[in-house]
Motif scaffolding. Structure first.
Motif, PDB file in Angstrom:
ATOM      1  N   LYS A 167      18.899   6.264 -15.136  1.00 12.66           N
ATOM      2  CA  LYS A 167      17.900   7.312 -14.982  1.00 12.66           C
ATOM      3  C   LYS A 167      16.584   6.852 -15.600  1.00 12.66           C
ATOM      4  O   LYS A 167      16.538   6.494 -16.772  1.00 12.66           O
ATOM      5  N   GLY A 168      15.553   6.869 -14.805  1.00 12.62           N
ATOM      6  CA  GLY A 168      14.249   6.453 -15.290  1.00 12.62           C
ATOM      7  C   GLY A 168      13.187   6.743 -14.261  1.00 12.62           C
ATOM      8  O   GLY A 168      13.467   7.172 -13.132  1.00 12.62           O
ATOM      9  N   PRO A 169      11.932   6.519 -14.607  1.00 12.87           N
ATOM     10  CA  PRO A 169      10.832   6.785 -13.684  1.00 12.87           C
ATOM     11  C   PRO A 169      10.816   5.777 -12.550  1.00 12.87           C
ATOM     12  O   PRO A 169      11.520   4.765 -12.589  1.00 12.87           O
ATOM     13  N   PRO A 170      10.008   5.998 -11.512  1.00  8.26           N
ATOM     14  CA  PRO A 170       9.918   5.033 -10.418  1.00  8.26           C
ATOM     15  C   PRO A 170       9.386   3.686 -10.901  1.00  8.26           C
ATOM     16  O   PRO A 170       8.692   3.597 -11.916  1.00  8.26           O
ATOM     17  N   ILE A 171       9.746   2.634 -10.176  1.00 10.76           N
ATOM     18  CA  ILE A 171       9.197   1.304 -10.452  1.00 10.76           C
ATOM     19  C   ILE A 171       8.581   0.759  -9.174  1.00 10.76           C
ATOM     20  O   ILE A 171       9.061   1.010  -8.074  1.00 10.76           O
ATOM     21  N   ILE A 172       7.494   0.028  -9.336  1.00  8.91           N
ATOM     22  CA  ILE A 172       6.800  -0.577  -8.200  1.00  8.91           C
ATOM     23  C   ILE A 172       7.465  -1.906  -7.884  1.00  8.91           C
ATOM     24  O   ILE A 172       7.552  -2.795  -8.740  1.00  8.91           O
ATOM     25  N   ILE A 173       7.934  -2.047  -6.659  1.00  9.47           N
ATOM     26  CA  ILE A 173       8.584  -3.282  -6.220  1.00  9.47           C
ATOM     27  C   ILE A 173       7.568  -4.252  -5.607  1.00  9.47           C
ATOM     28  O   ILE A 173       7.627  -5.455  -5.815  1.00  9.47           O
ATOM     29  N   ASP A 174       6.623  -3.724  -4.858  1.00  7.79           N
ATOM     30  CA  ASP A 174       5.666  -4.570  -4.147  1.00  7.79           C
ATOM     31  C   ASP A 174       4.407  -3.758  -3.888  1.00  7.79           C
ATOM     32  O   ASP A 174       4.466  -2.534  -3.706  1.00  7.79           O
ATOM     33  N   GLU A 175       3.249  -4.426  -3.900  1.00  4.93           N
ATOM     34  CA  GLU A 175       1.990  -3.750  -3.593  1.00  4.93           C
ATOM     35  C   GLU A 175       1.057  -4.737  -2.896  1.00  4.93           C
ATOM     36  O   GLU A 175       1.020  -5.924  -3.240  1.00  4.93           O
ATOM     37  N   HIS A 176       0.324  -4.261  -1.907  1.00 11.67           N
ATOM     38  CA  HIS A 176      -0.577  -5.107  -1.129  1.00 11.67           C
ATOM     39  C   HIS A 176      -1.843  -4.343  -0.793  1.00 11.67           C
ATOM     40  O   HIS A 176      -1.868  -3.104  -0.782  1.00 11.67           O
ATOM     41  N   ILE A 177      -2.894  -5.130  -0.517  1.00  9.21           N
ATOM     42  CA  ILE A 177      -4.132  -4.591   0.039  1.00  9.21           C
ATOM     43  C   ILE A 177      -4.375  -5.296   1.367  1.00  9.21           C
ATOM     44  O   ILE A 177      -4.421  -6.523   1.437  1.00  9.21           O
ATOM     45  N   TYR A 178      -4.460  -4.501   2.451  1.00  9.06           N
ATOM     46  CA  TYR A 178      -4.719  -5.042   3.773  1.00  9.06           C
ATOM     47  C   TYR A 178      -6.116  -4.583   4.206  1.00  9.06           C
ATOM     48  O   TYR A 178      -6.478  -3.415   4.031  1.00  9.06           O
ATOM     49  N   ARG A 179      -6.882  -5.515   4.776  1.00  2.39           N
ATOM     50  CA  ARG A 179      -8.202  -5.123   5.259  1.00  2.39           C
ATOM     51  C   ARG A 179      -8.443  -5.681   6.647  1.00  2.39           C
ATOM     52  O   ARG A 179      -8.265  -6.856   6.909  1.00  2.39           O
ATOM     53  N   ASN A 180      -8.826  -4.800   7.559  1.00  6.04           N
ATOM     54  CA  ASN A 180      -9.330  -5.184   8.875  1.00  6.04           C
ATOM     55  C   ASN A 180     -10.513  -4.276   9.135  1.00  6.04           C
ATOM     56  O   ASN A 180     -11.488  -4.312   8.399  1.00  6.04           O
ATOM     57  N   SER A 181     -10.450  -3.438  10.153  1.00  3.14           N
ATOM     58  CA  SER A 181     -11.480  -2.423  10.335  1.00  3.14           C
ATOM     59  C   SER A 181     -11.309  -1.302   9.314  1.00  3.14           C
ATOM     60  O   SER A 181     -12.236  -0.552   9.034  1.00  3.14           O
ATOM     61  N   ALA A 182     -10.099  -1.197   8.760  1.00  4.45           N
ATOM     62  CA  ALA A 182      -9.821  -0.221   7.719  1.00  4.45           C
ATOM     63  C   ALA A 182      -9.213  -0.943   6.526  1.00  4.45           C
ATOM     64  O   ALA A 182      -8.685  -2.054   6.643  1.00  4.45           O
ATOM     65  N   LEU A 183      -9.316  -0.306   5.380  1.00  2.15           N
ATOM     66  CA  LEU A 183      -8.709  -0.830   4.163  1.00  2.15           C
ATOM     67  C   LEU A 183      -7.439  -0.029   3.892  1.00  2.15           C
ATOM     68  O   LEU A 183      -7.475   1.202   3.858  1.00  2.15           O
ATOM     69  N   VAL A 184      -6.310  -0.736   3.708  1.00  5.20           N
ATOM     70  CA  VAL A 184      -5.031  -0.081   3.457  1.00  5.20           C
ATOM     71  C   VAL A 184      -4.497  -0.567   2.116  1.00  5.20           C
ATOM     72  O   VAL A 184      -4.301  -1.759   1.904  1.00  5.20           O
ATOM     73  N   LEU A 185      -4.268   0.369   1.195  1.00  5.90           N
ATOM     74  CA  LEU A 185      -3.600   0.086  -0.070  1.00  5.90           C
ATOM     75  C   LEU A 185      -2.150   0.530   0.078  1.00  5.90           C
ATOM     76  O   LEU A 185      -1.883   1.696   0.370  1.00  5.90           O
ATOM     77  N   SER A 186      -1.204  -0.379  -0.115  1.00 10.20           N
ATOM     78  CA  SER A 186       0.207  -0.112   0.167  1.00 10.20           C
ATOM     79  C   SER A 186       1.052  -0.368  -1.067  1.00 10.20           C
ATOM     80  O   SER A 186       0.870  -1.380  -1.754  1.00 10.20           O
ATOM     81  N   VAL A 187       1.981   0.551  -1.335  1.00 13.79           N
ATOM     82  CA  VAL A 187       2.876   0.439  -2.480  1.00 13.79           C
ATOM     83  C   VAL A 187       4.307   0.657  -1.997  1.00 13.79           C
ATOM     84  O   VAL A 187       4.591   1.622  -1.279  1.00 13.79           O
ATOM     85  N   LYS A 188       5.226  -0.241  -2.382  1.00  8.87           N
ATOM     86  CA  LYS A 188       6.650  -0.040  -2.183  1.00  8.87           C
ATOM     87  C   LYS A 188       7.280   0.197  -3.548  1.00  8.87           C
ATOM     88  O   LYS A 188       6.972  -0.520  -4.507  1.00  8.87           O
ATOM     89  N   MET A 189       8.167   1.195  -3.609  1.00 11.59           N
ATOM     90  CA  MET A 189       8.713   1.571  -4.907  1.00 11.59           C
ATOM     91  C   MET A 189      10.193   1.878  -4.793  1.00 11.59           C
ATOM     92  O   MET A 189      10.690   2.229  -3.721  1.00 11.59           O
ATOM     93  N   TYR A 190      10.870   1.790  -5.941  1.00 12.28           N
ATOM     94  CA  TYR A 190      12.260   2.211  -6.053  1.00 12.28           C
ATOM     95  C   TYR A 190      12.315   3.376  -7.017  1.00 12.28           C
ATOM     96  O   TYR A 190      11.677   3.367  -8.081  1.00 12.28           O
ATOM     97  N   SER A 191      13.088   4.397  -6.658  1.00 11.67           N
ATOM     98  CA  SER A 191      13.256   5.556  -7.520  1.00 11.67           C
ATOM     99  C   SER A 191      14.692   6.028  -7.393  1.00 11.67           C
ATOM    100  O   SER A 191      15.199   6.208  -6.281  1.00 11.67           O
ATOM    101  N   VAL A 192      15.369   6.232  -8.536  1.00 14.20           N
ATOM    102  CA  VAL A 192      16.764   6.643  -8.511  1.00 14.20           C
ATOM    103  C   VAL A 192      16.922   8.027  -7.909  1.00 14.20           C
ATOM    104  O   VAL A 192      17.962   8.354  -7.339  1.00 14.20           O
ATOM    105  N   SER A 193      15.882   8.845  -8.000  1.00 12.64           N
ATOM    106  CA  SER A 193      15.846  10.144  -7.333  1.00 12.64           C
ATOM    107  C   SER A 193      14.541  10.230  -6.553  1.00 12.64           C
ATOM    108  O   SER A 193      13.556   9.585  -6.908  1.00 12.64           O
ATOM    109  N   PRO A 194      14.495  11.022  -5.484  1.00 11.52           N
ATOM    110  CA  PRO A 194      13.272  11.085  -4.661  1.00 11.52           C
ATOM    111  C   PRO A 194      12.075  11.527  -5.490  1.00 11.52           C
ATOM    112  O   PRO A 194      12.188  12.418  -6.344  1.00 11.52           O
TER     113      PRO A 194
END
Length: 508
Positions: A327-354
């Motif tokens: 039991k613990g808070p969420p953890i960040i597994i992966d994060e990226h910044i994508y840029r084309n015509s738009a800028l996208v900040l993306s985060v992938k996370m693991y959480s034991v509960s939603p």
């Protein structure tokens, strides 16, 4: 109990089968004139053979439960009835070829009761002779034997055997003939009868037979169970363990056996079928214990305890597993910044509960969905390292999309922050963007490694879903958020490289 019920003829050829348990009938017959049926309420399976029935069916027929866990046998004998047309028709009197025997087939008997049949013959000169036969119809379904453990039983197990039968209109007495145990009283609700027997298993009971008899007056029906016993160690381990991050946890496996010496093997750690590692336990004569001084997300999963002993050169093994949940808070597994015509900040996370709350900020200003910012959240599959093994598990992804991005956005260093919270704690991920973000329109940028805990005072908890998040009208003063953001930010890393905040409430 998993398996099937199968019927075999005198040549050991399978005739029909039904799956168990009896949630709904699932039966198949291998011959067109064989009909297999299940009574779901009574848990009774029957095989009916239609059409031509003659002496070719004579012999030992059998019924098998599961993989030969329990078997019942009956001898089938079809009497040769010779009539003029070779068919004994229902409710039609017929005579044999020599004229000395008469046959009458009646199929109208109900399920129970007493009836009389009279045969009357008339001769010439008003001579008449008759005979009467009193028939009592007894409808007994069973008896059947059920056990609460699968065979083979383990020595030291405590077993309950239940013998049951169903009848109509009569009282049936159920009696056990089982290892000289004392008889129990038959219990009934007028149509359903049962008699239970409990005992402690010993290895000396191996290959002994327990028989249940259903008796009505002089009429009896038997059902038997052959007991098989394994001398493998009996293991006990809690099915579930819960720990908070960085707390101590221990798993202890207890073993017992009629044999004097028990050996423990290394514990096996796995997650969702992925083998992770072997863990050496602290073993003594009857227990094996593994310790985790600081529980973390890499310690989650199934732990298999294995023990064995020997009996006259034969190795007897057993195993049992328990699950560790962190039991613990969420953890960040992966994060990226994508840029084309738009800028996208993306985060992938693991959480034991939603997650129950997620927010995006630019500086200290909370963002809402608009033509300038679009926020999305979805449940997805993620990959994470567990003690050097890459496993695929359930996770979550969150994106912030900024359309119509231009180089003007990068003239001044800007910090975008993602805040996520579950029932056990929260964390924040910062994305720091400056003019270097304009050099390559297709480049992928990794976010900064700062992590903050308990940054925002968020009284309005929001349930998340797979759609774009709605505006939450956060009324928390920006000055308070700014003070928290600057004063409480810190960076923490676990051995596996995940960013894990330490400031959260321990929950058991």
């Amino acid at each position: 109990m998993n398996g099937k019920i199968s019927f075999f003829d005198q040549h050991n050829q399978e005739q029909a089968k039904c799956a168990i348990p009896y949630s709904s009938p699932k039966c198949i017959s291998y011959y067109p004139n064989r009909l297999i049926e299940q009574n779901v309420k009574l848990r009774v399976t029957s095989l009916v053979i239609r059409g031509d029935v003659d002496h070719h069916l004579n012999g030992n027929w059998s019924c098998h439960l599961g993989q030969n866990i329990e078997s019942a046998f009956t001898y089938v004998r079809i009497l040769n009835t010779i009539v003029s047309n070779n068919v004994c028709k229902p409710e039609e009197c017929q005579c044999s070829e020599d004229g000395k025997t008469y046959f009458f087939k009646y199929e109208g008997f109900p399920s129970g009761g007493t009836f009389s049949l009279e045969c009357r013959m008339e001769y010439g000169f008003a001579v008449e002779m008759s005979a009467c036969k009193i028939i009592e119809i007894i409808d007994i379904d069973g008896p059947y034997i059920l056990q609460d453990h699968q065979l083979p039983f383990l020595a030291t197990d405590t077993i309950e055997l239940v013998c049951y039968a169903a009848t109509t209109g009569i009282y049936v007495e159920l009696e056990w003939d089982c290892l000289d145990f004392k008889q129990n009283i038959t219990k009934t609700n007028s149509t359903f009868f049962k008699n239970s027997l409990s005992f402690h298993v010993r290895s000396s009971m191996h290959n002994r037979t327990c028989t249940c008899k259903a008796a009505y007056n002089d009429f009896t029906v038997l059902s038997s169970l052959t007991i098989t016993v394994s001398k493998a160690p009996v293991l006990n381990l809690r099915s579930s363990f819960t720990c908070n991050l960085h707390k101590t946890i221990e798993l202890t496996c207890y073993a017992s056996s009629e044999l004097p010496v028990i050996y423990f093997e290394s514990w096996v750690h796995s997650i969702d079928g992925y083998f992770i590692r072997q863990v050496n336990g602290n073993n003594n004569a009857s227990t094996s214990t593994i310790y985790f001084d600081e529980c973390n997300y890499e310690d989650e999963g199934e732990y298999l305890c294995q023990a064995w002993t020997t009996d006259h050169g034969l190795n007897l093994r057993n195993n049992i597993s328990g699950r560790v949940v962190t039991k613990g808070p969420p953890i960040i597994i992966d994060e990226h910044i994508y840029r084309n015509s738009a800028l996208v900040l993306s985060v992938k996370m693991y959480s034991v509960s939603p997650p129950i709350l997620m927010k995006w900020f630019v500086g200290t200003e909370k963002l809402v969905n608009s033509t300038s910012f679009a926020q999305t959240f979805a449940e997805t599959m993620i990959q994470r390292q567990i003690h050097g093994t890459l496993v695929t598990t359930n996770g979550f992804t969150a994106n912030l999309t900024i359309p119509n991005i231009s180089n003007e956005h990068f003239k001044v260093q800007t910090t975008y922050s993602f805040f996520v919270k579950n029932e056990f704690g929260n964390m924040t991920k910062d994305f720091v963007l400056d003019k270097t973000g304009c050099n390559n329109a297709r480049a992928i940028y990794f976010a900064a490694t700062s992590t903050t805990s308990n940054v925002y005072d968020v009284p309005d908890l929001e349930m998340v879903n797979n759609q774009t998040r709605r505006n939450d009208n956060d009324n928390v003063a920006r000055s308070n958020r700014n003070e928290n953001l600057r004063d409480e930010k810190e960076t923490n890393s676990s051995e596996d490289g995940y960013e894990i905040p330490h400031d959260y409430i321990d929950v058991f």
